[in-house]
Design a protein around this motif. Structure first.
Motif, mmCIF file in Angstrom:
data_model
loop_
_atom_site.group_PDB
_atom_site.id
_atom_site.type_symbol
_atom_site.label_atom_id
_atom_site.label_comp_id
_atom_site.label_asym_id
_atom_site.label_seq_id
_atom_site.Cartn_x
_atom_site.Cartn_y
_atom_site.Cartn_z
ATOM 1 N N LYS A 46 1.037 -1.289 0.007
ATOM 2 C CA LYS A 46 0.339 -0.085 0.370
ATOM 3 C C LYS A 46 0.864 1.192 0.477
ATOM 4 O O LYS A 46 1.827 1.154 0.447
ATOM 5 N N ILE B 104 -2.884 3.084 -0.410
ATOM 6 C CA ILE B 104 -3.475 2.916 -1.897
ATOM 7 C C ILE B 104 -3.020 1.563 -1.894
ATOM 8 O O ILE B 104 -1.782 0.974 -2.041
ATOM 9 N N ASP B 105 -4.141 0.430 -2.124
ATOM 10 C CA ASP B 105 -3.493 -1.207 -2.482
ATOM 11 C C ASP B 105 -2.959 -0.888 -3.889
ATOM 12 O O ASP B 105 -3.718 -0.717 -4.535
ATOM 13 N N ASN C 129 -6.299 -0.554 -6.903
ATOM 14 C CA ASN C 129 -5.329 0.889 -7.807
ATOM 15 C C ASN C 129 -4.096 1.609 -7.871
ATOM 16 O O ASN C 129 -4.038 1.809 -7.254
ATOM 17 N N GLY D 21 -3.719 5.337 -9.260
ATOM 18 C CA GLY D 21 -4.106 5.861 -8.065
ATOM 19 C C GLY D 21 -2.486 5.948 -7.319
ATOM 20 O O GLY D 21 -2.173 7.104 -6.990
ATOM 21 N N ALA D 22 -2.036 4.251 -7.262
ATOM 22 C CA ALA D 22 -1.328 4.580 -6.299
ATOM 23 C C ALA D 22 0.434 5.113 -7.013
ATOM 24 O O ALA D 22 1.473 5.597 -6.699
#
Ligand code: ADP
Ligand code: ADP
Length: 226
Positions: free
Chosen positions: A62, A66-67, A71, A74-75
């Motif tokens: 993460k 955010i994993d 996503n 997103g990460a």
């Protein structure tokens, strides 16, 4: 919330070799963190998983909560990675390599050009901006990778042996650059097998050996043990 949380990360390569045996670690925002260990410990494998060059066998990662499986894009917005291998087009101009990276993050062209100039200047590459990357020395290519990784101003910057093969003068100036980036709030994690590098830059450290974390501590506490 941690900048990076790795839980029970495992990697078994297709030949059956288990390079990571369930690594867990957590890095706090603003930290300057070293992943320290001998050759073959699993440092590059870990970084490879973080930038999706290597597929993990088990575990979770993460970035600011955010994993990366749930996503990834997103990460990716929050993460900049500088891998070991030079992986840019050798015929492309230095400046274009940095600017074109901005496309992955949806940055406006003007902002991309401004940032490319800022980082190429800070890293001493502005004079080389119109050269194809193959004309650069190894140390310059390393700095070009750093400029490219910063184009979207990630909150977490991860570097795999950023000063490998770089002479001592240049190494110092790269350290200063990274300290400046960290002072502005970017969390930095780097791998190294130089204790000296970890000592000059980092506050906290994980020691990795044979695919396992053998110790997580502050640099100060580590140096006291030696
Ligand atoms: P491929 O991309 O086809 O896997 P590689 O050159 O990466 O090609 O790997 C070829 C073989 O060598 C594979 O079996 C791989 O697991 C193994 N291999 C690659 N790198 C290493 C390494 N550093 N240590 C041990 N085995 C490796
Ligand atoms: P480090 O970065 O700490 O030097 P690596 O992550 O590169 O360590 O490698 C960890 C271990 O995994 C080493 O024993 C290496 O030989 C092995 N390894 C790396 N890549 C491969 C691969 N593609 N296939 C099989 N084994 C690999």
């Amino acid at each position: 919330q941690s900048a990076l949380t790795i839980d029970n990360l495992q990697k078994i390569y297709p030949n059956g070799f288990q390079a990571l045996k369930g690594i867990s670690l957590s890095v706090q925002p603003g930290d300057f963190y070293a992943l320290l260990g001998p050759n073959g410990a699993g440092k590059s494998t870990t970084i490879g998983i973080l930038c999706s060059l290597v597929r993990k066998s088990a575990g979770s990662v993460k970035v600011f909560g955010i994993d990366i499986d749930e996503n990834f894009s997103g990460a990716k917005q929050l993460l900049g990675v500088v891998p070991q291998e030079f992986n840019f087009n050798q015929f492309e101009k230095v400046q274009d390599i940095v600017i074109n990276q901005a496309g992955f993050y949806g940055l406006p062209a003007r902002l991309a050009r401004e940032r490319a100039e800022k980082y190429l200047r800070q890293l001493g590459l502005w004079d080389k901006r119109d050269e194809p990357s193959r004309n650069l020395s190894g140390g310059m290519k390393r700095r070009l990778m750093i400029a490219r990784a910063l184009i979207h101003e990630p909150r977490l910057l991860i570097l795999d042996e950023p000063t490998a093969g770089v002479d001592i003068e240049l190494r110092r100036s790269m350290w200063e650059f990274l300290e400046g980036i960290n002072a502005q709030g970017t969390t930095i994690i780097l791998t190294t097998h130089y204790l000296e590098e970890a000592e000059s830059l980092c506050r906290n450290v994980a020691i990795i050996d044979k695919g396992e974390i053998v110790q997580q501590t502050s640099i100060k506490a580590l140096l006291k043990q030696l």
